[in-house]
Design a protein around this motif. Structure first.
Motif, PDB file in Angstrom:
ATOM      1  N   LYS A 131      -3.108   4.887   4.278  1.00  0.00           N
ATOM      2  CA  LYS A 131      -1.814   5.338   3.792  1.00  0.00           C
ATOM      3  C   LYS A 131      -0.844   4.182   3.542  1.00  0.00           C
ATOM      4  O   LYS A 131       0.258   4.178   4.063  1.00  0.00           O
ATOM      5  CB  LYS A 131      -1.244   6.350   4.772  1.00  0.00           C
ATOM      6  CG  LYS A 131      -2.112   7.593   4.891  1.00  0.00           C
ATOM      7  CD  LYS A 131      -1.667   8.479   6.036  1.00  0.00           C
ATOM      8  CE  LYS A 131      -2.534   9.699   6.157  1.00  0.00           C
ATOM      9  NZ  LYS A 131      -3.816   9.475   6.776  1.00  0.00           N
ATOM     10  N   TYR A 132      -1.227   3.223   2.766  1.00  0.00           N
ATOM     11  CA  TYR A 132      -0.357   2.126   2.371  1.00  0.00           C
ATOM     12  C   TYR A 132      -0.203   2.189   0.861  1.00  0.00           C
ATOM     13  O   TYR A 132      -1.158   2.470   0.148  1.00  0.00           O
ATOM     14  CB  TYR A 132      -0.950   0.773   2.774  1.00  0.00           C
ATOM     15  CG  TYR A 132      -0.827   0.478   4.256  1.00  0.00           C
ATOM     16  CD1 TYR A 132       0.154  -0.379   4.727  1.00  0.00           C
ATOM     17  CD2 TYR A 132      -1.691   1.048   5.171  1.00  0.00           C
ATOM     18  CE1 TYR A 132       0.279  -0.657   6.086  1.00  0.00           C
ATOM     19  CE2 TYR A 132      -1.580   0.778   6.536  1.00  0.00           C
ATOM     20  CZ  TYR A 132      -0.595  -0.068   6.975  1.00  0.00           C
ATOM     21  OH  TYR A 132      -0.481  -0.343   8.306  1.00  0.00           O
ATOM     22  N   ASN A 133       1.013   1.897   0.372  1.00  0.00           N
ATOM     23  CA  ASN A 133       1.279   1.953  -1.063  1.00  0.00           C
ATOM     24  C   ASN A 133       1.510   0.559  -1.610  1.00  0.00           C
ATOM     25  O   ASN A 133       1.720  -0.389  -0.861  1.00  0.00           O
ATOM     26  CB  ASN A 133       2.510   2.828  -1.337  1.00  0.00           C
ATOM     27  CG  ASN A 133       2.283   4.266  -0.917  1.00  0.00           C
ATOM     28  OD1 ASN A 133       1.232   4.838  -1.168  1.00  0.00           O
ATOM     29  ND2 ASN A 133       3.276   4.842  -0.254  1.00  0.00           N
ATOM     30  N   GLY A 134       1.518   0.452  -2.932  1.00  0.00           N
ATOM     31  CA  GLY A 134       1.790  -0.815  -3.588  1.00  0.00           C
ATOM     32  C   GLY A 134       0.508  -1.557  -3.916  1.00  0.00           C
ATOM     33  O   GLY A 134      -0.600  -1.055  -3.734  1.00  0.00           O
ATOM     34  N   THR A 135       0.681  -2.776  -4.419  1.00  0.00           N
ATOM     35  CA  THR A 135      -0.463  -3.607  -4.760  1.00  0.00           C
ATOM     36  C   THR A 135      -1.183  -4.030  -3.481  1.00  0.00           C
ATOM     37  O   THR A 135      -0.623  -3.920  -2.377  1.00  0.00           O
ATOM     38  CB  THR A 135      -0.016  -4.876  -5.514  1.00  0.00           C
ATOM     39  OG1 THR A 135       0.768  -5.679  -4.616  1.00  0.00           O
ATOM     40  CG2 THR A 135       0.789  -4.536  -6.768  1.00  0.00           C
ATOM     41  N   ILE A 136      -2.378  -4.542  -3.620  1.00  0.00           N
ATOM     42  CA  ILE A 136      -3.126  -5.055  -2.461  1.00  0.00           C
ATOM     43  C   ILE A 136      -2.290  -6.116  -1.746  1.00  0.00           C
ATOM     44  O   ILE A 136      -2.181  -6.111  -0.515  1.00  0.00           O
ATOM     45  CB  ILE A 136      -4.490  -5.638  -2.890  1.00  0.00           C
ATOM     46  CG1 ILE A 136      -5.373  -4.559  -3.503  1.00  0.00           C
ATOM     47  CG2 ILE A 136      -5.181  -6.344  -1.741  1.00  0.00           C
ATOM     48  CD1 ILE A 136      -5.838  -3.511  -2.535  1.00  0.00           C
ATOM     49  N   SER A 137      -1.679  -7.002  -2.510  1.00  0.00           N
ATOM     50  CA  SER A 137      -0.853  -8.061  -1.927  1.00  0.00           C
ATOM     51  C   SER A 137       0.311  -7.472  -1.136  1.00  0.00           C
ATOM     52  O   SER A 137       0.594  -7.908  -0.002  1.00  0.00           O
ATOM     53  CB  SER A 137      -0.336  -8.984  -3.030  1.00  0.00           C
ATOM     54  OG  SER A 137       0.447 -10.017  -2.483  1.00  0.00           O
ATOM     55  N   GLU A 138       0.998  -6.474  -1.696  1.00  0.00           N
ATOM     56  CA  GLU A 138       2.121  -5.840  -1.004  1.00  0.00           C
ATOM     57  C   GLU A 138       1.651  -5.135   0.270  1.00  0.00           C
ATOM     58  O   GLU A 138       2.334  -5.167   1.290  1.00  0.00           O
ATOM     59  CB  GLU A 138       2.826  -4.849  -1.933  1.00  0.00           C
ATOM     60  CG  GLU A 138       3.574  -5.520  -3.070  1.00  0.00           C
ATOM     61  CD  GLU A 138       4.020  -4.558  -4.160  1.00  0.00           C
ATOM     62  OE1 GLU A 138       4.932  -4.952  -4.918  1.00  0.00           O
ATOM     63  OE2 GLU A 138       3.477  -3.427  -4.275  1.00  0.00           O
TER      64      GLU A 138
END
Length: 159
Positions: free
Chosen positions: A6-13
């Motif tokens: 449950k994490y959003n954004g780009t892989i880096s973010e």
């Protein structure tokens, strides 16, 4: 079989967020085992498609199992043997796309197909390593490696 985390954004973010979470989780705590346990739990809930994440600590010339998330694992690994022992001997991160093609691979879990191992330092001295396994071939990318190395650098500030 594997759930989406449950994490959003780009892989880096996403990696930046989990590294910030690590820092917040460990700030003020000096117990190495507690900090390694929380770091392995954090990565376990963050990383999709892995089946083992944890630490081996260097003790009297061999790697000894430390805090981890996953099935029971090999307790002792000689330096220079398997992916973990080789990473310590070479003092560098090792990323393996297919562990069955790695000479001398130690199969603690037959389901594991790919692996990344990152040395853990206290000052200039290697004290152990982070080991992550996946049942998927080529699971770990160069981007994963770069961000996991940053994660380990943050962890090193707290051990």
């Amino acid at each position: 079989m594997f759930e989406t985390k449950k994490y959003n954004g780009t892989i880096s973010e996403q990696y930046q967020l989990v590294t910030k979470q690590l820092s917040a989780l460990l700030t003020g705590e000096t117990n190495v085992i507690a900090n390694l346990a929380n770091a392995s739990a954090l990565l376990s809930q963050f990383l999709p498609n892995i089946n083992w994440v944890g630490f081996y600590l260097l003790e009297e010339g061999e790697l000894v199992l430390g805090p981890f998330q996953g099935l029971p694992a090999c307790v002792r690994i000689p330096i220079g043997k398997g992916v973990c022992g080789t990473a310590i001997a070479k003092e560098t991160t090792i990323r393996v796309d297919d562990v069955h093609e790695f000479p001398g691979h130690i199969a603690c879990d037959a389901a594991s197909r790919s692996e990344i191992v990152i040395p853990l330092r206290s000052g200039d001295k290697i004290i152990g390593l982070l080991d992550i396994d996946s049942p998927i071939t080529s699971r770990f990318t160069a981007e994963d490696q770069s961000h996991l190395e940053i994660f380990v650098k943050e962890l090193e500030k707290h051990i």
